[in-house]
Design a protein around this motif. Sequence first.
Motif, PDB file in Angstrom:
ATOM      1  N   GLU A  41       0.915  -1.296  -0.005  1.00 42.88           N
ATOM      2  CA  GLU A  41       0.062  -0.130  -0.078  1.00 42.88           C
ATOM      3  C   GLU A  41       0.844   1.139   0.007  1.00 42.88           C
ATOM      4  OE1 GLU A  41      -2.989  -0.001   2.999  1.00 42.88           O
ATOM      5  OE2 GLU A  41      -3.789   2.041   2.593  1.00 42.88           O
ATOM      6  N   ARG A  42       1.769   1.185   0.751  1.00 45.09           N
ATOM      7  CA  ARG A  42       2.813   2.349   0.828  1.00 45.09           C
ATOM      8  C   ARG A  42       3.554   2.677  -0.376  1.00 45.09           C
ATOM      9  NH1 ARG A  42       3.639   0.750   6.470  1.00 45.09           N
ATOM     10  NH2 ARG A  42       5.200  -0.727   5.917  1.00 45.09           N
ATOM     11  N   ILE A  43       3.885   1.446  -1.045  1.00 41.13           N
ATOM     12  CA  ILE A  43       4.581   1.577  -2.308  1.00 41.13           C
ATOM     13  C   ILE A  43       3.541   2.286  -3.509  1.00 41.13           C
ATOM     14  CG2 ILE A  43       5.487   0.232  -4.430  1.00 41.13           C
ATOM     15  CD1 ILE A  43       6.323  -1.891  -2.281  1.00 41.13           C
ATOM     16  N   GLY A  44       2.190   1.590  -3.465  1.00 43.75           N
ATOM     17  CA  GLY A  44       1.108   2.185  -4.362  1.00 43.75           C
ATOM     18  C   GLY A  44       0.891   3.560  -4.216  1.00 43.75           C
ATOM     19  N   LYS A  45       0.785   4.087  -2.915  1.00 44.75           N
ATOM     20  CA  LYS A  45       0.757   5.506  -2.767  1.00 44.75           C
ATOM     21  C   LYS A  45       1.824   6.469  -3.562  1.00 44.75           C
ATOM     22  CE  LYS A  45      -2.110   5.325   1.397  1.00 44.75           C
ATOM     23  NZ  LYS A  45      -2.152   5.154   2.710  1.00 44.75           N
ATOM     24  N   ASN A  46       2.823   5.964  -3.594  1.00 44.47           N
ATOM     25  CA  ASN A  46       4.015   6.632  -4.162  1.00 44.47           C
ATOM     26  C   ASN A  46       4.018   6.523  -5.806  1.00 44.47           C
ATOM     27  OD1 ASN A  46       5.359   8.031  -2.260  1.00 44.47           O
ATOM     28  ND2 ASN A  46       5.437   6.123  -1.214  1.00 44.47           N
ATOM     29  N   LEU A  47       3.253   5.867  -6.581  1.00 42.16           N
ATOM     30  CA  LEU A  47       3.632   5.337  -7.860  1.00 42.16           C
ATOM     31  C   LEU A  47       2.536   6.624  -8.979  1.00 42.16           C
ATOM     32  CD1 LEU A  47       3.062   1.594  -7.962  1.00 42.16           C
ATOM     33  CD2 LEU A  47       4.828   2.982  -7.933  1.00 42.16           C
ATOM     34  N   GLN A  48       3.219   6.683 -10.118  1.00 44.05           N
ATOM     35  CA  GLN A  48       2.754   7.846 -10.919  1.00 44.05           C
ATOM     36  C   GLN A  48       2.356   6.974 -12.284  1.00 44.05           C
ATOM     37  OE1 GLN A  48       2.330  11.120 -10.681  1.00 44.05           O
ATOM     38  NE2 GLN A  48       2.892  11.005  -8.510  1.00 44.05           N
ATOM     39  N   PRO A  49       1.596   7.636 -13.350  1.00 45.71           N
ATOM     40  CA  PRO A  49       1.463   6.878 -14.306  1.00 45.71           C
ATOM     41  C   PRO A  49       2.546   6.585 -15.234  1.00 45.71           C
ATOM     42  CG  PRO A  49       0.074   8.772 -14.203  1.00 45.71           C
ATOM     43  CD  PRO A  49       0.618   8.717 -13.104  1.00 45.71           C
ATOM     44  N   GLY A  50       2.675   5.505 -15.760  1.00 48.83           N
ATOM     45  CA  GLY A  50       3.771   5.315 -16.660  1.00 48.83           C
ATOM     46  C   GLY A  50       4.980   4.079 -15.662  1.00 48.83           C
ATOM     47  N   ASP A  51       4.752   4.249 -14.359  1.00 53.81           N
ATOM     48  CA  ASP A  51       5.577   3.338 -13.621  1.00 53.81           C
ATOM     49  C   ASP A  51       5.478   1.803 -13.753  1.00 53.81           C
ATOM     50  OD1 ASP A  51       6.543   5.591 -12.357  1.00 53.81           O
ATOM     51  OD2 ASP A  51       5.521   5.316 -10.503  1.00 53.81           O
ATOM     52  N   VAL A  52       6.600   1.329 -13.864  1.00 57.89           N
ATOM     53  CA  VAL A  52       6.627  -0.376 -13.857  1.00 57.89           C
ATOM     54  C   VAL A  52       7.243  -0.796 -12.886  1.00 57.89           C
ATOM     55  CG1 VAL A  52       7.666  -2.228 -15.373  1.00 57.89           C
ATOM     56  CG2 VAL A  52       6.872  -0.085 -16.583  1.00 57.89           C
ATOM     57  N   ILE A  53       6.453  -1.847 -12.322  1.00 56.31           N
ATOM     58  CA  ILE A  53       6.984  -2.444 -10.930  1.00 56.31           C
ATOM     59  C   ILE A  53       7.241  -3.810 -11.253  1.00 56.31           C
ATOM     60  CG2 ILE A  53       6.756  -3.014  -8.497  1.00 56.31           C
ATOM     61  CD1 ILE A  53       6.689  -0.157  -9.110  1.00 56.31           C
TER      62      ILE A  53
ATOM     63  N   THR B 176       1.404 -11.896  -5.239  1.00 61.55           N
ATOM     64  CA  THR B 176       0.144 -11.179  -5.444  1.00 61.55           C
ATOM     65  C   THR B 176      -0.470 -10.506  -4.164  1.00 61.55           C
ATOM     66  OG1 THR B 176      -0.371 -13.185  -6.692  1.00 61.55           O
ATOM     67  CG2 THR B 176      -2.351 -12.000  -5.846  1.00 61.55           C
ATOM     68  N   ALA B 177       0.187 -10.907  -2.688  1.00 56.67           N
ATOM     69  CA  ALA B 177      -0.051 -10.085  -1.729  1.00 56.67           C
ATOM     70  C   ALA B 177       0.281  -8.638  -1.872  1.00 56.67           C
ATOM     71  CB  ALA B 177       0.443 -10.863  -0.586  1.00 56.67           C
ATOM     72  N   LEU B 178       1.474  -8.538  -2.184  1.00 54.22           N
ATOM     73  CA  LEU B 178       2.227  -7.332  -2.372  1.00 54.22           C
ATOM     74  C   LEU B 178       1.477  -6.531  -3.386  1.00 54.22           C
ATOM     75  CD1 LEU B 178       4.738  -5.525  -1.306  1.00 54.22           C
ATOM     76  CD2 LEU B 178       5.765  -6.369  -3.392  1.00 54.22           C
ATOM     77  N   ALA B 179       1.192  -7.033  -4.341  1.00 56.70           N
ATOM     78  CA  ALA B 179       0.080  -6.481  -5.513  1.00 56.70           C
ATOM     79  C   ALA B 179      -1.091  -5.959  -4.814  1.00 56.70           C
ATOM     80  CB  ALA B 179       0.070  -7.492  -6.601  1.00 56.70           C
ATOM     81  N   GLN B 180      -1.561  -6.597  -4.032  1.00 49.72           N
ATOM     82  CA  GLN B 180      -3.039  -6.463  -3.564  1.00 49.72           C
ATOM     83  C   GLN B 180      -2.716  -5.007  -2.942  1.00 49.72           C
ATOM     84  OE1 GLN B 180      -3.509 -10.003  -1.331  1.00 49.72           O
ATOM     85  NE2 GLN B 180      -5.133 -10.825  -2.823  1.00 49.72           N
ATOM     86  N   GLY B 181      -1.670  -5.020  -1.941  1.00 49.23           N
ATOM     87  CA  GLY B 181      -1.411  -3.866  -1.158  1.00 49.23           C
ATOM     88  C   GLY B 181      -1.110  -2.451  -2.289  1.00 49.23           C
ATOM     89  N   ILE B 182      -0.287  -2.831  -3.311  1.00 53.76           N
ATOM     90  CA  ILE B 182      -0.091  -1.710  -4.059  1.00 53.76           C
ATOM     91  C   ILE B 182      -1.326  -1.254  -4.763  1.00 53.76           C
ATOM     92  CG2 ILE B 182       1.064  -1.248  -6.513  1.00 53.76           C
ATOM     93  CD1 ILE B 182       3.275  -3.210  -5.593  1.00 53.76           C
ATOM     94  N   ALA B 183      -2.265  -2.190  -5.142  1.00 52.51           N
ATOM     95  CA  ALA B 183      -3.345  -1.776  -5.788  1.00 52.51           C
ATOM     96  C   ALA B 183      -4.385  -1.047  -4.761  1.00 52.51           C
ATOM     97  CB  ALA B 183      -4.320  -2.979  -6.219  1.00 52.51           C
ATOM     98  N   ARG B 184      -4.153  -1.239  -3.511  1.00 50.35           N
ATOM     99  CA  ARG B 184      -5.159  -0.468  -2.252  1.00 50.35           C
ATOM    100  C   ARG B 184      -4.422   0.815  -2.261  1.00 50.35           C
ATOM    101  NH1 ARG B 184      -4.181  -2.730   3.308  1.00 50.35           N
ATOM    102  NH2 ARG B 184      -4.563  -4.736   2.633  1.00 50.35           N
ATOM    103  N   GLY B 185      -3.040   0.846  -2.483  1.00 50.68           N
ATOM    104  CA  GLY B 185      -2.357   2.177  -2.154  1.00 50.68           C
ATOM    105  C   GLY B 185      -2.804   3.016  -3.604  1.00 50.68           C
ATOM    106  N   LEU B 186      -2.960   2.362  -4.533  1.00 53.66           N
ATOM    107  CA  LEU B 186      -3.562   3.124  -5.830  1.00 53.66           C
ATOM    108  C   LEU B 186      -5.114   3.428  -5.896  1.00 53.66           C
ATOM    109  CD1 LEU B 186      -1.502   1.467  -8.213  1.00 53.66           C
ATOM    110  CD2 LEU B 186      -1.296   3.819  -8.103  1.00 53.66           C
ATOM    111  N   GLY B 187      -5.794   3.326  -4.737  1.00 55.27           N
ATOM    112  CA  GLY B 187      -7.172   3.443  -4.858  1.00 55.27           C
ATOM    113  C   GLY B 187      -7.965   2.551  -5.447  1.00 55.27           C
ATOM    114  N   VAL B 188      -7.711   1.182  -5.787  1.00 52.21           N
ATOM    115  CA  VAL B 188      -8.402   0.240  -6.329  1.00 52.21           C
ATOM    116  C   VAL B 188      -9.348  -0.374  -5.510  1.00 52.21           C
ATOM    117  CG1 VAL B 188      -8.481  -1.950  -7.565  1.00 52.21           C
ATOM    118  CG2 VAL B 188      -6.847  -0.254  -8.102  1.00 52.21           C
TER     119      VAL B 188
END
Lengths: 162, 354
Positions: free
Chosen positions: A17-29, A40-52
């Motif tokens: 989630e903390r990673i997701g909050k810092n991402l911008q369009p065009g970023d590749v992880i 997938t657990a990390l991806a779930q958090g990243i998505a949450r941080g992006l507001g999905v």
Amino acid sequence: MVKLKTESVEETQNLGERIGKNLQPGDVICLVGELGSGKTALAQGIARGLGVKDYITSPTFNIIKEYMGRYPLYHMDVYRLGGVHEMDDLGYEEYFYSNGITLIEWADRIQEILPEEYLLIEISRNEMTNPKTRFFKFIPKGQRYKQIMECLLKNDALQMRS
Amino acid sequence: MERQFVRGCKKMSTGLRILAVETSCDETSAAVVEDGRRVLSNIISSQIDLHKKFGGVVPELASRKHIESIIPVIHEALEQAEITFDDIQAIGVTIGPGLVGALLVGLSAAKALAYVRKLPLIGVNHIEGHIYANFLEHPELNPPFLALVVSGGHTELVYVKDYGRYELLGRTRDDAAGEAFDKTARALGLGYPGGPIIDELAKKGNADKIDFPRAYLENDSYDFSFSGVKTAVLNYINQKKQRGEKIDIHDVAASFQKAVVEVLVDKTIRAADDKKINTIVMAGGVAVNSALRVMMGNRAKEAGIKLYYPSPVYCTDNAAMIASAAYYQFLRGGQSDLYLNASASLKLPQVVET
């Protein structure tokens, strides 16, 4: 290179989630790690941080899943692909160089076609100790991703530094 | 290959015939179905020898494979149904969820056919299609019923109130049920797809030997989670290896399978009970699993619930199920225009009564 560790699925999701909050369009992880390592657990958090708001389910079968948060999120799992050439068929450039964020599980399998700059996260575990512990190694390729790491380490994630 | 021949149907029948195409993931499929129930043909690319029949190489790739297969598969569907394009009244096509590049191949072919032949075009949800596979072999089956859709990509519990009226009760929050089988097979060093291999190995194993975790989530939730059981199997294997102990692959397969199947059955039966539904249908590739069929069968019987599931050929991805869903959508006026688009994350149209 930065190393962090988590002790549970929830902690892994919170890190994401903390990673997701810092991402911008065009970023590749790029996520690299064995089966059951917590990609997938990390991806779930990243998505949450992006507001999905939707559940982030495993993309293994469909290869690419798309979500909408603050920006579009393209969640890929390239494990099932027979080779890099199959990425052409998927039209991968439209995802990598889009206005969305691309998250690639098993990215080491398509090393040749990854963009020049991306954030590589290697996840590992050590069954000899605690099977719940996960180790994260962050390797930023390029200025943009070093910036993300700086933002990430400014906040409480620092406490988890190993 | 499954052959669904109905000879002389052209002369004898006056039903509404839909040609449908399905390319949402790995399979290229085309089918002709009459009145949403009678399968005149159902062609699935992986099950026919296109290489032999049409010459040339059929590559193993997702969208490229679809492009090479779609036209021969459509022709084969007409040929087996013993009809021509003149005998088709509408075109059905899967528009999602799935892999966009793959979906677009089928959609483009369907649009071209609809345009050239001046036929109605009907875009169908893939999950809806799986549920409708049950109508192809069970003439007496009609909504309302509860549907458990379990495949490599999906795990969904749907209350089918009527044709086209659905309430999504639960779904997976991480891995699909079929995916848990695939990944566990991968962890055990077995082949792909994992479902049939584990099913077979489990027959010789003790399902109560290892107590793998069952994720029931919150008390009132019909959602599923299968990511943990996969990791638990991995942990078990690693611990055994570290101790230098022998792993009984049959016991692991049987115990893992029971952990997955038990949750699927418990939640489905509870939902049927809560919603007072007396019919359950299963659909999708995992609906072929023998342990799931037996346990769901027993529990449904105890509860006085009727249980239906399709033959294996209609459990895996196929176009006949899409034709069936297209038919009922057509009757409701659910026709699309040529701007119809594919959506990777298409949701089931929901009706929630208050």
